[in-house]
Design an enzyme around this catalytic site. Structure first.
Site, PDB file in Angstrom:
ATOM      1  N   HIS A  99       5.142   7.746 -45.599  1.00 58.90           N
ATOM      2  CA  HIS A  99       6.094   8.351 -44.672  1.00 58.90           C
ATOM      3  C   HIS A  99       6.274   9.822 -45.062  1.00 58.90           C
ATOM      4  CE1 HIS A  99       9.370   8.336 -41.794  1.00 58.90           C
ATOM      5  NE2 HIS A  99      10.100   8.990 -42.672  1.00 58.90           N
TER       6      HIS A  99
ATOM      7  N   ASP B 152      12.034   5.080 -39.679  1.00 61.98           N
ATOM      8  CA  ASP B 152      13.107   5.793 -40.379  1.00 61.98           C
ATOM      9  C   ASP B 152      14.027   6.569 -39.437  1.00 61.98           C
ATOM     10  OD1 ASP B 152      14.526   6.824 -42.544  1.00 61.98           O
ATOM     11  OD2 ASP B 152      13.268   8.593 -42.678  1.00 61.98           O
TER      12      ASP B 152
ATOM     13  N   ASP C  92       8.184  13.081 -43.860  1.00 63.77           N
ATOM     14  CA  ASP C  92       9.130  13.707 -42.941  1.00 63.77           C
ATOM     15  C   ASP C  92       8.581  15.078 -42.538  1.00 63.77           C
ATOM     16  OD1 ASP C  92      11.045  11.664 -42.789  1.00 63.77           O
ATOM     17  OD2 ASP C  92      11.757  12.173 -44.790  1.00 63.77           O
TER      18      ASP C  92
ATOM     19  N   HIS D  59      13.023  13.258 -36.737  1.00 60.64           N
ATOM     20  CA  HIS D  59      14.240  12.510 -37.076  1.00 60.64           C
ATOM     21  C   HIS D  59      15.075  13.046 -38.241  1.00 60.64           C
ATOM     22  CE1 HIS D  59      11.191  10.114 -39.494  1.00 60.64           C
ATOM     23  NE2 HIS D  59      12.108  10.350 -40.402  1.00 60.64           N
TER      24      HIS D  59
HETATM   25 ZN    ZN Z   1      11.983   9.976 -42.466  1.00 53.45          ZN
END
Ligand code: ZN
Length: 1021
Positions: free
Chosen positions: A260, A372, A262, A577
């Site tokens: 993951h 997420d 970001d 997000h």
């Molecule tokens: Zn995230």
């Protein structure tokens, strides 16, 4: 076979084994102490500091100075380039040789001009493997470059992870040397680790746990750390245990590598580009060594970055994608917020994502992937289905603070009834480490045991990137089919969901939104980002419509395909997000606001170009309406002091020149004896008190007072806003206990305008000794709502500003606009599910209605609402201090509006009014003989034409998107004056359904809608 005697002491045997592989205790004599053999210093190590992120080519031309291990450098966000020359001793022939590199910054190793390996201490990657088994033919003298970012895996938070970054942090390299790596020690240690974990995780209630205990104890007995020839005996004991197989009914865990990343969070967008490269180059390296390894990877934007900045790596990735091992997932441009982006933005996330995957990899994703994000809109199932996606994976609802979500594997039914098969990995994580604990959790925490016999486990360091490690793969390999643990299959989303579909008859259904009972502050934090998003969504909508009309009107007009795609992609990126929710550091906020500025600036020019192409030139002014209904509105004309307002009538999706229209009733503004101001426009009558609150809000036609008896509307209120940890993210339930009205008047309400078309009253309040609010309350002729143009100077710390309207309406539910529709949430606190929604999100409006009467609260850039009993509140500003110490400080402009109405919100036109508030009529110079012109109209009003754009990749076609907005089935007629030859139904990816030509009649195209249904047409001209 076992040594004797073995006493019945579980604890000592277990700890004995643990100490045997401890990296803290007894390393002088235990197995862990033998992991590395001889070491040898680097031949030379030199450095060069760069404030910017530069390429290897640029770095190589710089002058490097000698570096001693332990020396510090910085500051934060700079890059330290190292040049290392190595000479491997010849006597290491046959050994596995690593460069051991320990530093607190994230690094990339470059060799022969290529990025070859990411190094991150926090991601357990501290070795670059020079040789698996050194031969005489291999080069012994090697030069490598190490590009070290002055930030860690989670940025550079000062003291805690989410604290604002320390701008002056110093970094160092603690270890840089050549070592011999004893692979056989690692393998045996992994056997030990897995067995020890089985003992602990299965616990005293399981026979299997004791079998693991005695196995691991005997392994200590037979292993001599100083004698590698003793290892095989211990390893075969472990092997015997691992190869005792499961029964046929055992749960299957589909293990998938994941990382993951970001797209921006505690580090800026630019660093994410390098995070992707560091993580993915390591994945490719692991793939070469582990032929079964499968990796899932989301976010088209990140692929695009790597394609642009690391073309060599990208082409390698393409090959592994072709082989079905590096698997693009999700189908979206970024992993966006699931609440705040508009319906059309959500569609574009998929459109841009799926088109990218199609173009670059010849495939489309079949699953939506959003592990997420802080809640999931009830409209997502329909949007997914429209984009060729029937499966969904997330896990974030495991973060609920109040209620435990009852399913892991279920059907999720959206607002319109669309269903998608949904899975929450029961390990409650998207970054497991492939440990026994994760496997056991996957079964034990699975709320659909027996209904679904398959679950997903995602493994690999995440959030800041990093991804899987060899150790994680080694762990999983050992226990693929081991009695007592679930079966493990290295798998893909496709094969996982196929298994689920094949046996889905027992699964339950969850209808409506997936509301996250946490992070409710993200509807409000970083107000400028929210405003940028709303305004840019509106602007792109208008540009696309005006450009589409211009395309049909003017043969010379070029639809700005490329430019619009760039602007859309910037908007979509900012919907990531941790960006649109406002949970990012200040550097990211600055980037995001700059992107919005780019969209506004370029967008204004594009809009002007298209409007000019629509009208004939001259000295008069025309007005453009991008909405699918006729509008009669007061506009302000920029120049001309005598006539600064005009009431104009503009047809649906069309233009008209400005001509005087007289209002049925003029606006009347009267100052009363007590200093309050009475405002009236024939539709509503209100009394504004000196402190800016409303003493009365009267709907004239219904002869109804909208405000609660003895209460005032437009009441600003402040709350203490100190969450438990996640500062920018969370507003807690207890903030409601700290309510304090804002009452201190700086400048009392006074009349600003008493024009027959517009009356307005202004006032200023002191919020605190640091903050003020100035507001203009505006009443326009013929307008059914009152606008509040608000300016706040905000310098608070951990406070929350809202505005309240206590209304005379009694209803157990309030209604909130979401993407392409609306839903209801309770106004009471009966159950824990009800009160957990003390702060909720909505888009342009919220409404509280009883039979035949209601009040709507509209806004132009806010998303946070709360309606409790009969009090409607709009959330305006927060003041968190982490991860951005300056979040929301400064000046803010926003507008909200209050609209009392008779009948239902649908019949009263609340939805249309909220659009009118958000989509200003656009003025453009034109000739005075411009004929009134409408390109599209649609009836009945329940169907809203949301989008008109040039079809993807087709110059002679328009895409038109409509939705049923009232929540009822309806047959609609779309009428157009454009020279359309054919019309076809299509999906959200604009693929025509060749079996479905649109049904034409003399009046237009006939379309049937179910409640909240989205429909798209391709119009060929
Ligand atoms: Zn995230």
């Amino acid at each position: 076979m076992y040594h004797q005697p073995v006493l019945k002491n579980r604890r000592t045997l277990l700890e004995r084994a643990e100490k045997f592989i401890s990296d803290v205790y007894f390393t002088d004599c235990n197995l862990r102490g033998r992991l590395y053999g001889e070491s040898y210093p680097l031949e030379s190590l030199s450095q060069f500091m760069s404030p910017k992120r530069i390429t290897l080519m640029e770095a190589q031309t710089q002058s490097f100075t000698p570096y001693n291990v332990g020396d510090t450098f910085g500051p934060t966000w700079w890059t330290c380039w190292f040049k290392a020359t190595l000479n491997i001793p010849e006597c290491w022939r046959g050994k596995e040789v690593h460069v051991l590199w320990e530093s607190d910054g994230e690094a990339m190793v470059w060799r022969d001009g290529q990025a070859v390996q990411g190094l991150t201490k926090e991601g357990e990657k501290t070795s670059y493997i020079l040789s698996d088994c050194l031969t005489d033919e291999e080069p012994h003298s090697v030069t490598i470059y190490v590009e070290m970012a002055c930030n860690g895996l989670f940025g550079a938070g000062n003291g805690s992870m989410i604290a604002p970054p320390d701008p002056n942090r110093k970094f160092s390299v603690q270890k840089a040397e050549l070592v011999i790596f004893n692979r056989e020690v690692r393998e045996l240690m992994t056997d030990f680790e897995m067995l020890i974990d089985i003992v602990k995780e299965l616990g005293e209630g399981e026979q299997r746990s004791y079998q693991a205990l005695f196995t691991v104890n005997e392994m200590v007995n037979v292993s001599d750390p100083t004698d590698p020839s003793s290892f095989s005996g211990a390893r075969s004991l472990a092997q015997n245990f691992f190869s005792q197989h499961n029964g046929q009914s055992q749960h299957t865990v589909h293990a998938m590598g994941h990382c993951h990343i970001d797209s921006a969070w505690l580090w800026p967008y630019e660093e994410t580009i390098r995070k992707c490269a560091r993580s993915w180059v390591t994945v490719i390296h692991l793939m070469k060594k582990n032929p079964d390894f499968v990796f899932t990877c989301s976010q088209a934007q990140q692929f695009e970055w790597v394609k642009c900045w690391y073309p060599g790596l990208f082409s390698e990735i393409q090959q592994y994608i072709k082989a079905g091992r590096f698997i693009p997932v999700g189908g979206t441009w970024v992993e966006m917020d699931g609440n705040l982006p508009s319906g059309e933005s959500m569609v574009r996330q998929f459109l841009e994502g799926q088109l990218f995957f199609e173009q670059e990899f010849g495939m489309r994703c079949k699953e939506f992937w959003l592990p997420d994000t802080f809640g999931y809109s009830a409209q997502l199932p329909q949007i997914m289905q429209g984009c060729g996606i029937s499966n969904f994976l997330t896990q974030k609802l495991s973060w609920n603070l109040v209620n435990t979500f009852p399913h892991n594997t279920f059907f999720w039914e959206g607002l319109d009834g669309s269903k998608v098969l949904t899975h929450f990995p029961p390990g409650d994580s998207y970054e497991t480490k492939g440990k026994v604990e994760d496997l056991v959790k996957t079964v034990k925490q699975n709320k659909d045991r027996g209904r679904a016999n398959h679950s997903v486990m995602l493994f690999g360091f995440g959030d800041g990137g990093g991804g899987p490690t060899q150790l994680m793969l080694d762990r999983l390999k050992r226990v693929q089919d081991t009695d007592g643990l679930p079966k493990i299959r290295m798998s893909s989303p496709d094969s996982f969901f196929s298994e689920l579909w094949a046996d889905s008859h027992l699964l339950c259904t969850w209808a409506g939104e997936l509301f996250l009972e946490l992070h409710n502050g993200t509807y409000t934090t970083q107000a400028q980002i929210k405003r940028g998003n709303r305004q840019c969504e509106t602007l792109l909508h208008d540009i696309e419509i005006a450009s589409s009309l211009a395309l049909c009107q003017d043969t010379h007009f070029q639809y700005p395909v490329g430019r619009l795609r760039e602007l859309w992609r910037l908007l979509l990126l900012n919907q990531f997000h941790d960006v649109i929710p406002g949970s990012c550091i200040e550097m990211v906020v600055e980037d995001a606001l700059r992107y919005y500025e780019d969209i506004r600036r370029s967008g204004a020019a594009l809009l002007q170009d298209s409007l000019s192409a629509l009208v004939s030139k001259g000295d008069a002014t025309s007005v453009f309406n991008s909405l699918s209904w006729e509008r009669l509105e007061v506009i302000q004309i920029q120049d001309g002091p005598s006539n600064e307002f005009a009431l104009v009538r503009v047809p649906s999706i069309g233009v008209n020149f400005i001509q005087e229209t007289k209002p049925a009733t003029a606006v009347c503004v009267t100052v009363q004896e007590d200093g309050s101001v009475l405002m009236e426009n024939g539709i509503i009558r209100t009394v504004v008190k000196k402190d800016g609150t409303m003493a009365s809000l009267h709907l004239i036609s219904a002869n109804r007072e909208a405000l609660s008896v003895g209460c005032c509307g437009n009441q600003f209120v402040m709350f203490d806003d100190v969450p438990l940890y996640w500062d920018a993210w969370d507003v807690m339930d207890y903030h409601l206990q700290t309510r304090r009205p804002v009452v201190e008047v700086v400048q009392p309400a006074h009349v600003l305008s008493s024009h027959e078309l517009r009356g307005s009253v202004s006032f200023t309040l002191r919020i605190s000794d640091k903050s003020t609010v100035t507001q203009e309350i505006v009443m326009d002729a013929m307008c059914p709502y009152i606008k509040f143009n608000t300016q706040v100077n905000w310098a608070e710390s951990h406070k929350f500003l809202k505005v309240e309207f206590p209304v005379q309406v009694h209803s157990p539910n309030a209604t909130y606009e979401i993407q392409f529709g609306h839903l209801q949430r309770p106004t009471h606190r009966n159950t824990s599910w009800d009160w957990a929604r003390f702060e909720v999100w909505g888009h342009k409006w919220a409404d509280l209605s009883e039979h035949n009467f209601g009040v709507a609260l509209l806004n132009d850039c806010k998303y946070g609402y709360s309606v409790f009993k009969n009090t409607m509140a709009l959330s305006l500003l927060r003041a968190p201090k982490a991860p951005d110490a300056n979040a929301d400080m400064g000046s803010h402009h926003f507008t909200y509006a209050i609209m009392p109405h008779a009948g239902t919100l649908q019949d009263a036109g609340v939805i249309q009014c909220s659009y009118n508030l958000n989509y200003p009529l656009r003025l453009t110079p034109s000739s005075s003989d411009m004929a009134l012109w409408s390109a599209f109209s649609i009836s009945p009003a329940a169907v809203i034409l949301e989008t008109v754009k040039q079809a993807e990749g087709r110059k002679g076609a328009l895409l038109v998107r409509m939705y049923e907005a009232y929540g009822g089935g309806v047959t609609a007629t779309l009428h157009t004056t454009l020279p359309i030859k054919e019309a076809w139904h299509c999906d959200l990816l604009e693929q025509t359904d060749t079996t479905q030509p649109a049904c034409d009649s003399a009046d237009g195209i006939i379309l049937h809608f179910t409640p909240f249904q989205l429909r798209s047409l391709l119009l060929i001209f």
